[in-house]
Write an enzyme that holds these catalytic residues in place. Structure first.
Site, PDB file in Angstrom:
ATOM      1  N   HIS A  20       0.584   3.505   4.014  1.00  0.00           N
ATOM      2  CA  HIS A  20      -0.621   3.795   3.740  1.00  0.00           C
ATOM      3  C   HIS A  20      -1.634   3.013   4.296  1.00  0.00           C
ATOM      4  O   HIS A  20      -1.222   1.534   4.129  1.00  0.00           O
ATOM      5  CB  HIS A  20      -0.810   4.493   2.384  1.00  0.00           C
ATOM      6  CG  HIS A  20      -0.396   5.668   2.037  1.00  0.00           C
ATOM      7  ND1 HIS A  20      -0.734   6.823   2.443  1.00  0.00           N
ATOM      8  CD2 HIS A  20       0.650   6.129   1.286  1.00  0.00           C
ATOM      9  CE1 HIS A  20       0.004   7.754   1.918  1.00  0.00           C
ATOM     10  NE2 HIS A  20       0.991   7.476   1.049  1.00  0.00           N
ATOM     11  N   HIS A  80       1.571   8.962  -3.540  1.00  0.00           N
ATOM     12  CA  HIS A  80       2.061   8.059  -4.777  1.00  0.00           C
ATOM     13  C   HIS A  80       0.955   7.614  -5.562  1.00  0.00           C
ATOM     14  O   HIS A  80       1.008   7.763  -6.775  1.00  0.00           O
ATOM     15  CB  HIS A  80       2.679   6.879  -4.077  1.00  0.00           C
ATOM     16  CG  HIS A  80       4.166   7.122  -3.669  1.00  0.00           C
ATOM     17  ND1 HIS A  80       4.508   8.104  -2.753  1.00  0.00           N
ATOM     18  CD2 HIS A  80       5.212   6.298  -4.157  1.00  0.00           C
ATOM     19  CE1 HIS A  80       5.928   7.962  -2.602  1.00  0.00           C
ATOM     20  NE2 HIS A  80       6.200   7.062  -3.377  1.00  0.00           N
TER      21      HIS A  80
END
Length: 230
Positions: free
Chosen positions: A170, A121
């Site tokens: 993440h 992302h």
């Protein structure tokens, strides 16, 4: 001293292999994010993170590429379209190369199956929105005279990266690496594509030809009187 039996080693190794690895302040930042979650922030981060989803970025690239194709800006079509595709492939290759585990499942608010490093992302949103910002600067006089609007591209990428850490998708270092790699890719693509100069306005190629034949540039000798008779 108690000795472990050899039969217990495989089970222990399997358990350790499934543990997520963090670097530096990764665990601290993740714990801070988890401790400060609220329903309002969670809803906001879920909305922001969708702007970096694969489907969203694909749709954005397709719309921009079609718009440039209609305007016959083929250089920008390749710059945004091909650049986004190559950047995505590099991101996937890096994930497979490092094969880093994501944060522990209890901290994750979304289901994921791919590897963690780098953040797709963060990297792909930096690439896609960055390439579009550069392309608009190259082709639009309005953007060049209002450069401040270009700040929305990095701000969007930064917000998407923060949302990934907040949602537990993440580690912080995954996101930072994604930002850096994405920015380096945009810089390299910009230099390769526009090193010969920016894209000119639509009439930039025809303007010199039109001015070359203007009356001011045509040399005219004054009329001479007819020779006299001797």
């Amino acid at each position: 001293m108690l000795m472990q039996s050899p039969a217990s080693f495989p089970a222990e190794l399997a358990q350790n292999s499934g543990q997520a690895t963090s670097f530096g302040p990764d665990q601290y930042v993740l714990d801070w994010m988890v401790d400060h979650r609220t329903p309002a922030w969670t809803a906001a981060m879920r909305a922001i993170t969708t702007l970096g989803n694969t489907v969203t970025l694909y749709l954005v690239v397709i719309v921009v590429v079609i718009a440039f194709a209609i305007a016959r800006k083929w250089q920008l079509v390749l710059f945004v379209g091909l650049g986004s595709a190559v950047g995505s492939l590099i991101m996937v290759a890096l994930k497979e190369l490092f094969s880093r585990d994501r944060p522990p499942i209890p901290e994750r608010l979304i289901d994921l199956s791919s590897h963690s490093f780098p953040s797709g992302h963060a990297m792909c949103s930096t690439i896609v929105y960055g390439l579009i910002a550069v392309a608009l600067y190259q082709v639009s006089p309005w953007v060049r005279s209002h450069v401040w609007v270009l700040v929305f591209a990095p701000l969007l990428a930064l917000s998407i990266g923060v949302s990934r850490v907040y949602l537990g998708a993440h580690w912080m270092t995954d996101v930072i690496a994604g930002w850096i790699l994405g920015a380096l890719f945009v810089a390299a693509a910009t230099w390769i594509t526009f090193r010969s100069g920016p894209v000119g306005p639509p009439d930039s190629l025809s303007a010199p030809q039109a001015s070359a034949g203007t009356p001011q540039n045509i040399r005219k000798d004054p009329p001479q009187a007819p020779p006299g008779k001797s």
